[in-house]
Design a protein around this motif. Structure first.
Motif: not given
Lengths: 164, 261
Positions: A81-83, A85-86, B17-18, B22, B60
């Motif tokens: 899920f971490q990246k 978004e875009v 990019p998150l 987050y 992360t």
């Protein structure tokens, strides 16, 4: 946790902090890791330079340079899920991680994306260039390593990006 | 950590990019940990919570982590694991934190020795040629002829010996820095020299960090140094640090073009 175990763990943490920079130094020497990163306390020892990548494909017996595909389909998710978004370009991800981890970060994922973008390619070559400061000769030299990936019948796996 | 996390959350909003969601989660968790630390008797819980959110951030963003983040996490682990309201464990915790501080100083010197880029001032020569933060000060220690030569080199000269320096003051500074970092941990540990060693390291760290604009590492390290002298109250230094970090948060919001780490 028992008192003895807690105290032992605290000492273990500090032992790790004490010994890690030695291992870090060996990893920098052996794998070209970034001396400034990952708590080796080797900041301000040598300057570091950005990593560069050159891509080429073999098609019909000829080798030609290619750009990394800008197709948004190749924006992919890393670590779930971490990246998401875009989306992140695998090239940007690679350049960042390679500049820190050195040769411990392979360009396999880049090659897979290039192979998908060039369906007629017989092989993909990823050349990684890294300038390094050589304290012995007090100058900057360029180290290069080429990774060659023959494209077999097995299709490279690229996880689809957001929106697919 | 919490104030620093807030800083990072603001930066991440721009570059990560998150996206901000987050990063804000992690920053909020750390800020909540900070508030928990204000409740008497809950310091260990606060430390454990900070460590948890710091671990989440590390997972992360790995491998893109700052060095002082690792140092802060180690300190949090020590405070979390030990019951510091017990005298014996408080003493052990103090010694472990002092040891960690000395280890960082010692390794910065030893790494310079192992890389060998200070013996002939090579790294400082490169800085004079390329890094405006350091060049202005270091240039004062280089004779005019050598300065003119270094200024023309740029960042990637492949000429053998390009960044080697002959000016004696710069060579003294380069090798003196390395030797100071190697010796300082022992001077900090030895009770007779401790007070002067703390003063010398504080001056050294403030000088380096002010030029390098690495405020966050400097603040953390000053807090660790505050654990050495008997008369200094670390809690006061910590509160002063929180105030400075709070100002930095405001500065980052008001002047987003300002860059420091």
């Amino acid at each position: 946790l028992s008192g003895r175990l807690r105290r032992g763990l605290a000492v273990f943490v500090v032992a790790g902090v004490t010994l890690w920079p030695g291992a870090h130094h060996l990893l920098v020497r052996r794998h070209g890791m970034n001396p400034w990163e990952l708590a080796g306390w080797a900041m301000y020892c040598v300057p570091v330079f950005p990593v560069e990548v050159r891509l080429s494909v073999d098609e019909g017996g000829r080798t030609r340079s290619v750009e990394f595909p800008a197709d948004p389909r190749f924006l992919y998710r890393i670590h779930g899920f971490q990246k998401a978004e875009v989306g992140v370009s695998p090239l940007g991800e690679f350049l960042l991680e390679r500049s820190i981890l050195g040769s411990l970060r392979s360009p396999d994922d880049l090659a897979a994306v290039v192979a998908v973008a060039h369906p007629d390619a017989e092989a993909v070559t990823v050349e990684v260039l890294q300038r390094r400061f050589d304290p012995i000769t007090a100058r900057v030299r360029v180290d290069g390593v080429a990774y060659r990936y023959p494209v077999t019948d097995r299709a490279p796996e690229v996880e689809p990006g957001p929106g697919d | 950590l919490p104030a620093e996390a807030a800083l990072n959350a603001i930066s991440l909003r721009e570059v990560s990019p998150l996206g901000s969601r987050y990063a804000t989660l992690i920053a909020s968790g750390l800020l909540a940990s900070f508030l928990l630390s204000l409740v008497p008797g809950r310091e260990r819980w606060a430390s454990a919570a900070s460590l948890t959110f710091a671990g989440l951030a590390a997972w992360t963003f790995f491998p893109s982590l700052s060095n002082h983040f690792a140092l802060a996490a180690s300190a949090l682990a020590i405070v979390t694991l030990l019951e510091i309201d017990r005298d014996s464990e408080a003493r052990l915790g103090l010694n472990l934190l002092r040891w960690t501080t000395g280890v960082v100083l010692f390794w910065t010197g030893l790494q310079k020795l192992l890389y060998g880029s200070y013996f002939h001032g090579q790294y400082f020569g490169w800085l004079v040629a390329n890094d405006e933060r350091f060049a202005r000060g270091l240039a004062l220690l280089v004779d005019s002829e050598e300065l003119a030569r270094l200024s023309k080199l740029g960042p990637v000269s492949s000429e053998i010996g390009a960044y080697r320096v002959d000016s004696l003051p710069l060579l003294v500074l380069a090798n003196g820095t390395m030797l100071f970092e190697l010796a300082a941990p022992f001077l900090l540990w030895w009770r007779k020299t401790r007070r002067w060693a703390v003063a010398a390291v504080v001056v050294f760290i403030v000088g380096v960090e002010a030029v390098a604009r690495e405020l966050l590492f400097g603040i953390l390290f000053l807090n660790l140094l505050a654990l050495f002298p008997e008369r200094v109250r670390p809690r006061r230094v910590a509160w002063a640090s929180v105030a400075v970090l709070g100002l930095l948060v405001v500065a980052r919001i008001a002047f987003p073009q300002w860059r420091f780490n």
